[in-house]
Structure formats: C-alpha cells, structure tokens
Design a protein around this motif. Sequence first.
Motif, PDB file in Angstrom:
ATOM      1  N   VAL A 111       0.858  -1.192   0.000  1.00  0.00           N
ATOM      2  CA  VAL A 111       0.000   0.000   0.000  1.00  0.00           C
ATOM      3  C   VAL A 111       0.891   1.238   0.000  1.00  0.00           C
ATOM      4  N   ALA A 112       0.565   2.197  -0.845  1.00  0.00           N
ATOM      5  CA  ALA A 112       1.224   3.514  -0.850  1.00  0.00           C
ATOM      6  C   ALA A 112       0.110   4.553  -0.914  1.00  0.00           C
ATOM      7  N   PHE A 113      -0.142   5.214   0.198  1.00  0.00           N
ATOM      8  CA  PHE A 113      -1.279   6.129   0.270  1.00  0.00           C
ATOM      9  C   PHE A 113      -0.838   7.490   0.776  1.00  0.00           C
ATOM     10  N   GLY A 114      -1.465   8.528   0.229  1.00  0.00           N
ATOM     11  CA  GLY A 114      -1.116   9.887   0.600  1.00  0.00           C
ATOM     12  C   GLY A 114      -2.239  10.612   1.309  1.00  0.00           C
ATOM     13  N   THR A 115      -1.876  11.568   2.128  1.00  0.00           N
ATOM     14  CA  THR A 115      -2.822  12.494   2.746  1.00  0.00           C
ATOM     15  C   THR A 115      -2.073  13.778   3.061  1.00  0.00           C
ATOM     16  N   GLY A 116      -2.763  14.885   2.999  1.00  0.00           N
ATOM     17  CA  GLY A 116      -2.107  16.146   3.292  1.00  0.00           C
ATOM     18  C   GLY A 116      -2.173  16.527   4.755  1.00  0.00           C
ATOM     19  N   ILE A 117      -3.273  16.162   5.431  1.00  0.00           N
ATOM     20  CA  ILE A 117      -3.509  16.603   6.798  1.00  0.00           C
ATOM     21  C   ILE A 117      -3.743  15.435   7.747  1.00  0.00           C
ATOM     22  N   GLY A 118      -4.376  14.366   7.264  1.00  0.00           N
ATOM     23  CA  GLY A 118      -4.660  13.232   8.139  1.00  0.00           C
ATOM     24  C   GLY A 118      -5.947  13.425   8.918  1.00  0.00           C
ATOM     25  N   GLY A 119      -5.985  12.870  10.138  1.00  0.00           N
ATOM     26  CA  GLY A 119      -7.243  12.816  10.895  1.00  0.00           C
ATOM     27  C   GLY A 119      -7.574  14.085  11.639  1.00  0.00           C
ATOM     28  N   VAL A 120      -7.805  15.153  10.918  1.00  0.00           N
ATOM     29  CA  VAL A 120      -8.041  16.452  11.556  1.00  0.00           C
ATOM     30  C   VAL A 120      -9.344  16.472  12.348  1.00  0.00           C
ATOM     31  N   TRP A 121     -10.379  15.814  11.859  1.00  0.00           N
ATOM     32  CA  TRP A 121     -11.640  15.773  12.601  1.00  0.00           C
ATOM     33  C   TRP A 121     -11.450  15.053  13.939  1.00  0.00           C
ATOM     34  N   THR A 122     -10.766  13.934  13.916  1.00  0.00           N
ATOM     35  CA  THR A 122     -10.530  13.180  15.146  1.00  0.00           C
ATOM     36  C   THR A 122      -9.709  14.001  16.133  1.00  0.00           C
ATOM     37  N   LEU A 123      -8.656  14.623  15.657  1.00  0.00           N
ATOM     38  CA  LEU A 123      -7.774  15.403  16.519  1.00  0.00           C
ATOM     39  C   LEU A 123      -8.525  16.534  17.211  1.00  0.00           C
ATOM     40  N   LEU A 124      -9.271  17.300  16.434  1.00  0.00           N
ATOM     41  CA  LEU A 124      -9.930  18.474  17.013  1.00  0.00           C
ATOM     42  C   LEU A 124     -11.154  18.098  17.837  1.00  0.00           C
ATOM     43  N   ASP A 125     -11.853  17.039  17.458  1.00  0.00           N
ATOM     44  CA  ASP A 125     -12.957  16.554  18.305  1.00  0.00           C
ATOM     45  C   ASP A 125     -12.421  16.064  19.651  1.00  0.00           C
ATOM     46  N   ALA A 126     -11.269  15.405  19.617  1.00  0.00           N
ATOM     47  CA  ALA A 126     -10.674  14.906  20.865  1.00  0.00           C
ATOM     48  C   ALA A 126     -10.264  16.055  21.778  1.00  0.00           C
ATOM     49  N   TRP A 127      -9.752  17.126  21.182  1.00  0.00           N
ATOM     50  CA  TRP A 127      -9.372  18.301  21.975  1.00  0.00           C
ATOM     51  C   TRP A 127     -10.597  18.928  22.624  1.00  0.00           C
ATOM     52  N   ASP A 128     -11.686  19.014  21.867  1.00  0.00           N
ATOM     53  CA  ASP A 128     -12.929  19.555  22.434  1.00  0.00           C
ATOM     54  C   ASP A 128     -13.417  18.685  23.594  1.00  0.00           C
ATOM     55  N   THR A 129     -13.357  17.375  23.410  1.00  0.00           N
ATOM     56  CA  THR A 129     -13.801  16.454  24.469  1.00  0.00           C
ATOM     57  C   THR A 129     -12.943  16.599  25.714  1.00  0.00           C
ATOM     58  N   LEU A 130     -11.635  16.698  25.531  1.00  0.00           N
ATOM     59  CA  LEU A 130     -10.725  16.851  26.661  1.00  0.00           C
ATOM     60  C   LEU A 130     -11.027  18.120  27.438  1.00  0.00           C
ATOM     61  N   ARG A 131     -11.219  19.229  26.742  1.00  0.00           N
ATOM     62  CA  ARG A 131     -11.471  20.509  27.402  1.00  0.00           C
ATOM     63  C   ARG A 131     -12.818  20.534  28.113  1.00  0.00           C
ATOM     64  N   GLU A 132     -13.825  19.944  27.460  1.00  0.00           N
ATOM     65  CA  GLU A 132     -15.194  20.069  27.966  1.00  0.00           C
ATOM     66  C   GLU A 132     -15.592  18.960  28.946  1.00  0.00           C
ATOM     67  N   LYS A 133     -15.005  17.749  28.754  1.00  0.00           N
ATOM     68  CA  LYS A 133     -15.468  16.609  29.551  1.00  0.00           C
ATOM     69  C   LYS A 133     -14.357  15.864  30.278  1.00  0.00           C
ATOM     70  N   GLY A 134     -13.111  16.180  29.952  1.00  0.00           N
ATOM     71  CA  GLY A 134     -12.001  15.524  30.631  1.00  0.00           C
ATOM     72  C   GLY A 134     -11.502  14.295  29.897  1.00  0.00           C
ATOM     73  N   PRO A 135     -10.322  13.785  30.296  1.00  0.00           N
ATOM     74  CA  PRO A 135      -9.687  12.682  29.568  1.00  0.00           C
ATOM     75  C   PRO A 135     -10.441  11.366  29.639  1.00  0.00           C
ATOM     76  N   ARG A 136     -11.245  11.150  30.682  1.00  0.00           N
ATOM     77  CA  ARG A 136     -11.968   9.887  30.803  1.00  0.00           C
ATOM     78  C   ARG A 136     -13.002   9.699  29.701  1.00  0.00           C
ATOM     79  N   ARG A 137     -13.436  10.785  29.069  1.00  0.00           N
ATOM     80  CA  ARG A 137     -14.474  10.690  28.029  1.00  0.00           C
ATOM     81  C   ARG A 137     -13.879  10.626  26.611  1.00  0.00           C
TER      82      ARG A 137
END
Length: 421
Positions: A111-137
């Motif tokens: 497999v040879a696959f490209g991406t410019g940014i990767g999992g940006v939705w996952t990254l930023l959703d996780a940051w929102d969850t951490l700030r708003e609900k804490g690491p356990r969520r």
Amino acid sequence: MSRKVVVTGLGATTPIGGDVPTTWENALAGVSGITTIDEPWVTEYELPVSIAGRVAVAAVESGRLSKVESKRLDPSGQLALVAAREAWEDAGFSGKDAEEAEECDPLRTAVAFGTGIGGVWTLLDAWDTLREKGPRRMLPMTVPMLMPNSNAAAVSMNLKARGSAQTVVSACASSTEALDLALMLIRSGKADVVIAGGSEAAIHPMTIGAFAKMQALSTRNDDPAAASRPYDSGRDGFVMGEGGAALILESEEHAKARGARIYAELAGTGVSADAHHITAPDPAALGATRTLQEALADGGISPEQVVHVNAHATSTPVGDVPESLALREVFGDHTGSVAVSATKSMTGHLLGGAGALEAVLTVLALHHRKAPCTINLEDKDPQIDLDVVTDARDLPAGDIAAVSNSFGFGGHNAVAAFRSV
C-alpha cells in the motif's frame, strides 16, 4: 530490475460521484460538486467561506463501509477504505483481499497512500472532548484514528497487503508522490501489486478558517457551482473538497498472468522541490518544469506523444499561471495540441487526495479517449496560453500519453505520466 507497471483497478468517492463510473460520467458532463456548507458552525464561527465540495455519497451509504468500521476510522480513513475497496473489486481479483485471491501473494502486495492533513476531525474533536469533559471521556481509538498513516494502515489491514504500508505526506502533492513510491516498489521487484492513492476529509471550521485567513479560498459564497474557476480572469481562490481515490498498480507480467483488464501504463513519474516559498509556487516554475521533464524521461515519452494534461489548476491567482508556463516550456510548439483539463473546477481541491483522483481521471481519459471538462471558464486569463477543454473532447487514436500534475505547499512538485495500451 525494472518492470513495466500497469493500472488494473480504479476506485473513487468524490464530490461528483460515490464511485468511479458516476464520477467519470459527471466529469464528462461538467457537473459541479460544490455546494453551500449546511452546518451550524459556519455561522457560529462567522466563517468568511461557506462553500465546499463534500462527497456526493457518505462513506457508510456507499455500501462499502459498515457503521462499525466507520466508528474506528477518521472520515479521511473512511474515504480511503471506500476507494480502495472499489479499486480492488474493479481489478477483478478472485478474493476479497490479497489473502483470499489466488492470483496474489499478500507478502508481495503493498500500500502507498497519501494524505495532506490526516485525521483532523478526530484530533480536534478529541481536543474539544478533553477541554469540555475531561480525559476519561476521550475515545480509546483517538490516536490510531488521527495518525496520518492510519489510512494506509486501514487499507493494508482490510486488503491483507503485507508487503508494506507506507504513507506520503507532501501537502497537495501527496497522492501523486504515492504513485511515484508505488512505481518504485514494483519496478524494483519489492512488490507485484500496490494499492496506491490518497484521501482527505478536512472540511472543518478550523481548516476553512485558516485557509480563508491566508486568502487562499474563493469567497464566491453566493454562487458555489461557479466558485472554482481555474484559468478564468475572475478566479479568486480554490474551493475545499474532500474524497478519496485509489489505483491498483501491478507489474505487467503479473497482470497478464491473471488475465486482468489493463486501463493504461503508469510509464513514469517525477518529483522535485521548489525550495522557494512555503505556500507560493516558484513564479518561474523551474521546479514544475523539471518535474514534468523528469516524468516524461522516466517513462520514455516524448513531449509530442502527450495529448492530454490533467492540470493541478487550483483556481488561485498565483498558482495557475506558473503551471501554464511550465507546460509551455516542456511542450513548446506542441502545447496547442495538448488538451488541458482542470477538473478541480468541478470537484474542488481534495488536497492530499487530489493527485489520486486526477490520476484516475487521467487513466480514464486515455482508456476512453476522452478528455473531461473544465467548467466556469468564461474569460480566460490572457497570461495562460493553453488549449483548455471546456466541453468533453475526443482524444486521438494510436499510442498516446497523458500527464497528471500535482503541486503542494512546501514547494512539492509531483507528476505522473501515463501511456495508452
């Protein structure tokens, strides 16, 4: 060791179609996939840009991805897997993966696959969850989902490709550079089959806001379908798109031994760096010119054999002109005989997935002898002296070649050259 490399399977999910046949039909018809973003965050964050090219068919709705699978993949990974599965099926292997297919050795399938940014939705959703609900969520799969290599990994695991699973991250040149990597893997004898491509799902308020702050995006919010207008004197920026595309590449002997249909030959590739500016292309297009020349030389293709170019053509004021200079420099007096298509006018800019999609369209152009449309070209920039295809056009018979160009932030240049079969 050097072997001829051919294309035997195609897959795509794009703003103008949920699969390759629909995408191709709409590319010939000049259908725009750019629409208004119907999300509350557009007004919540007062974004100056409210248009984008979203995929025409959601990943789960495509029928190639289950709901359970989708929960373990970032949207970019979902699109990668949808495209790769279609390409694998299209290639006609006897099993659903390299382990089941009698014609494949999983250890020689890569497999040879490209991406410019990767999992940006996952990254930023996780940051929102951490700030708003804490690491356990936070989701336990957060890190595997946000990694840029997760798309290649998902394709590798699903299709049992154990040769290697490599990721190319070179901005908007990523998936064309992935084709370069795939070509080297097969030519060198390290692989017989490579699933190559790219995907991106970055239509997110942060990325739109950031690109808008750079003044890179079109602000033609009142007329989405007309916003992406490569080569037009009224162009004002690119339009964000999302999607994924994949090509099954094989050594010619491997493809012929299993009786595969061959779309085209991936004859050569070229890769270079401008070393000029982090976002702007070299205005003299020295790197782009060199990359085009390298791809043709690598494939043993003369400039006179090239009849079609799928141009990078993002619709930015600073980007379109240098590419046209490079084409004029490489093709010289033959430039007027080269049909140039700027398909981002319909799909928007898929960033790291753009090169793979445009490679698919280039292969289909050779296979069907038809160049797809460029829409929204009403008043061509006088600095751009190219034969731009505004209505789908027949390509010549005989042995012909075509190229697909990709250029990215950071000064990345990549070109794939294909030959008819």
